[in-house]
Design a protein around this motif. Structure first.
Motif, PDB file in Angstrom:
ATOM      1  N   ARG A  36      34.948  46.122  33.409  1.00 34.83           N
ATOM      2  CA  ARG A  36      35.365  44.796  32.941  1.00 34.83           C
ATOM      3  C   ARG A  36      36.412  44.975  31.848  1.00 34.83           C
ATOM      4  NH1 ARG A  36      31.920  39.806  32.009  1.00 34.83           N
ATOM      5  NH2 ARG A  36      30.160  41.063  32.682  1.00 34.83           N
TER       6      ARG A  36
ATOM      7  N   THR B 178      26.386  44.520  40.340  1.00 34.48           N
ATOM      8  CA  THR B 178      26.413  44.939  38.948  1.00 34.48           C
ATOM      9  C   THR B 178      27.877  45.136  38.556  1.00 34.48           C
ATOM     10  OG1 THR B 178      26.195  47.271  39.552  1.00 34.48           O
ATOM     11  CG2 THR B 178      24.162  46.082  38.992  1.00 34.48           C
ATOM     12  N   VAL B 179      28.137  45.014  37.279  1.00 34.60           N
ATOM     13  CA  VAL B 179      29.505  45.199  36.793  1.00 34.60           C
ATOM     14  C   VAL B 179      29.809  46.692  36.755  1.00 34.60           C
ATOM     15  CG1 VAL B 179      31.066  44.889  34.833  1.00 34.60           C
ATOM     16  CG2 VAL B 179      29.444  43.070  35.450  1.00 34.60           C
TER      17      VAL B 179
ATOM     18  N   ASP C  38      25.447  42.197  32.824  1.00 37.24           N
ATOM     19  CA  ASP C  38      26.198  43.099  33.689  1.00 37.24           C
ATOM     20  C   ASP C  38      25.632  43.119  35.100  1.00 37.24           C
ATOM     21  OD1 ASP C  38      28.127  43.841  31.871  1.00 37.24           O
ATOM     22  OD2 ASP C  38      26.957  45.519  31.100  1.00 37.24           O
TER      23      ASP C  38
END
Length: 167
Positions: A90, A86-87, A80
């Motif tokens: 999703r 950073t994610v 991530d």
């Protein structure tokens, strides 16, 4: 291969920033002749020669290597984090990344079409600091950002076509 501006799709992960006061958002699209999944698109996007140049700058700034294996881990959902992002969110067809400062977002998405093609999307958001107005430097660099965004998307789509032709 024509990259064109488009609206952020309704219900997309990046929609929250479109309506935010003081935020800049954009989104670009290109149609790819074959079926493409998000993992392949993310991999192609972050391994283009142009983005490799950005990775080289980030490697110096962040003082850490940014490898293709890092891209693969992000693309396949095994990580991530990637470089300075950073994610944030999703799904099967979308990924929304947030930079380490929390000021920008990068959005990539794939939308399969009924004719077997895939709509590839790349968008950005720059989140204002509560003033309701974008800083001057952001406003002045927007044309360059838009040019760069379209170039990245065009190169990623081209890389996917080369990959599909050699498969």
């Amino acid at each position: 291969m024509s990259v064109t501006p488009c609206d952020v799709p309704k219900g997309a992960l990046m929609c929250v920033y479109v309506a935010r006061t003081g935020a800049y958002t954009d989104c670009f699209e290109v149609n790819h002749a074959a079926k493409v999944d998000l993992s392949a698109f993310v991999t192609a996007f972050y391994t283009t020669w142009l983005f490799r140049m950005e990775r080289a700058v980030l490697r110096v700034v962040l003082r850490k290597p940014i490898r293709d294996s890092d891209v693969a881990a992000l693309a396949q959902g095994r990580s991530d984090a990637f470089a300075a992002w950073t994610v944030e969110a999703r799904s099967d067809g979308e990924i929304l990344l947030c930079d380490i400062a929390g000021a920008t977002r990068s959005y990539l998405a794939v939308e399969p079409q009924e004719d077997g093609t895939t709509r590839l999307l790349f968008g950005s958001a720059v989140v204002g600091r509560g003033t309701g107005k974008m800083p001057l430097v952001i406003r002045l660099t927007t044309p360059l950002h838009r040019f760069y965004s379209k170039a990245l998307l065009r190169l990623a789509a081209g890389k996917l076509e080369v990959g599909a032709a050699s498969a």
